[in-house]
Design a protein around this motif. Sequence first.
Motif, PDB file in Angstrom:
ATOM      1  N   GLU A 127      14.330  77.948  22.824  1.00  0.00           N
ATOM      2  CA  GLU A 127      14.963  76.886  23.629  1.00  0.00           C
ATOM      3  C   GLU A 127      15.817  75.943  22.775  1.00  0.00           C
ATOM      4  N   TYR A 129      21.839  76.908  20.178  1.00  0.00           N
ATOM      5  CA  TYR A 129      22.366  78.135  20.786  1.00  0.00           C
ATOM      6  C   TYR A 129      23.204  77.812  22.026  1.00  0.00           C
ATOM      7  N   LYS A 130      22.845  76.762  22.740  1.00  0.00           N
ATOM      8  CA  LYS A 130      23.672  76.326  23.863  1.00  0.00           C
ATOM      9  C   LYS A 130      25.018  75.820  23.361  1.00  0.00           C
ATOM     10  N   PRO A 183      25.010  68.938  24.099  1.00  0.00           N
ATOM     11  CA  PRO A 183      25.999  69.875  23.533  1.00  0.00           C
ATOM     12  C   PRO A 183      27.359  69.783  24.229  1.00  0.00           C
ATOM     13  N   LYS A 189      27.185  78.800  22.610  1.00  0.00           N
ATOM     14  CA  LYS A 189      27.762  79.420  23.800  1.00  0.00           C
ATOM     15  C   LYS A 189      28.989  78.656  24.290  1.00  0.00           C
ATOM     16  N   ILE A 190      28.887  77.335  24.284  1.00  0.00           N
ATOM     17  CA  ILE A 190      30.023  76.517  24.740  1.00  0.00           C
ATOM     18  C   ILE A 190      31.218  76.689  23.807  1.00  0.00           C
ATOM     19  N   ALA A 233      14.833  69.643  22.013  1.00  0.00           N
ATOM     20  CA  ALA A 233      14.678  70.978  22.583  1.00  0.00           C
ATOM     21  C   ALA A 233      13.320  71.550  22.211  1.00  0.00           C
ATOM     22  N   GLU A 273      19.957  67.777  27.864  1.00  0.00           N
ATOM     23  CA  GLU A 273      20.578  69.088  28.059  1.00  0.00           C
ATOM     24  C   GLU A 273      22.098  68.996  28.046  1.00  0.00           C
ATOM     25  N   LEU A 293      18.845  74.001  21.464  1.00  0.00           N
ATOM     26  CA  LEU A 293      20.141  73.617  22.030  1.00  0.00           C
ATOM     27  C   LEU A 293      21.295  73.956  21.091  1.00  0.00           C
TER      28      LEU A 293
END
Length: 408
Positions: free
Chosen positions: A335, A339-340, A301, A343-344, A268, A298, A337
């Motif tokens: 950016e 943090y991605k 995660p 969220k999931i 990332a 991408e 990942l």
Amino acid sequence: MTGARSEIMVLDEPFVRDVAIVGGCGRVGLPLGLALAAGGLSVSLYDLNESAVALVNDGVMPFAEEGASDLLDALVRTGRISASTDPAGVSGAENIIVVVGTPVDEHLNPDLTAVPRAVEQCAGHLRDGQLLVLRSTVHPGVTALTEKLLARLGRRVDVAFCPERIAEGRALTELSDLPQIVAARHDRAVQRAEKLFRHLTDRVVVLTPEEAELAKLFTNTWRYVKFATANQFWMMANDAGLNYQRIRDAVTYRYPRAADLPMPGFAAGPCLFKDTMQLAAFHRNNFGLGHAAMLINEGLPLYLVSRLEARYDLARMRIGILGMAFKGGSDDSRESLAYKLRKILLVKAGAVTCTDPRVPDERLLGLDEVLAGSDLLIIGAPHPEYADLRTDLPLVDMWGLTGREPLV
């Protein structure tokens, strides 16, 4: 490259600074300014970020960079480097270096106007006889666009493209250890840019602007594709119930042709994904390898959470994410990942808490609090602080940082 322009530029008044850096208080511009000032040049930093400018003028680094704090303090005290939010300071420098972000939009199209727009905003302060160096990673052709812009504005300024290639955290070392790429349309601009960057290193590589623009995109895309390969290999081994780290250790042991095979992990940050998409756009989106790398990196995660769902009742579990920076050892979360992943998990898990010893984020908790309130841990960024982590909780460590079994 063509021959040097024949006209001689006559200066109205002498320059008072050697270098001005546009975007000079950021993670690329500030280390460069420090390195040039340490090399004997006088440097001014122009930046719109008022808080960063104030910190720099107080001799305080606005972000972490190895070896930079003491150097900045010393250079500020001697007057070798200073920062300002006033673009007028650009006019007093012989060499202008532009370091601004070059994002892709929501459709993954590159913004070709970011650098020319920054140049145009400073155009009223440019003077004939200056050297303008573009340092940002750009879509091929942006240097030519900038040259046309300056010609249209009637500015007799030499233009060069000299891409940055540093890794955050190692900038001051790499600025002198790595060769500098220098590119320009005319011999005089090449010679001036080469003279400037020889204050950092004697190793200079000369290309045409378009070659240099592609060279930088190739560099970042190669790393992105390489990380995607490792991530895909890990998924294959993991799905088969096999230990990727043991396989990788065997493949790389005293075998130089595979020595650069990485461990898996989130690929990332503000550059690799973005520049891969810039390269795809340059080739009319005919870049299957780059797009495949994007889907793998991408999608990591999502893959991680799907494997955890098959193994645990996530809806009843409290998940702790350790490390929110985009890479280990950094305080930069752009950016990231991790943090991605958060969220999931906010949708899938009973609760999610996050911690990071370096990233400034008011949403983050202390490590002890996350450990005490979690049923399962995931290392989101392989900070060295986690290498000796002692816990009996289930721990997902795809990075191989802790020596735990990397299977998920």
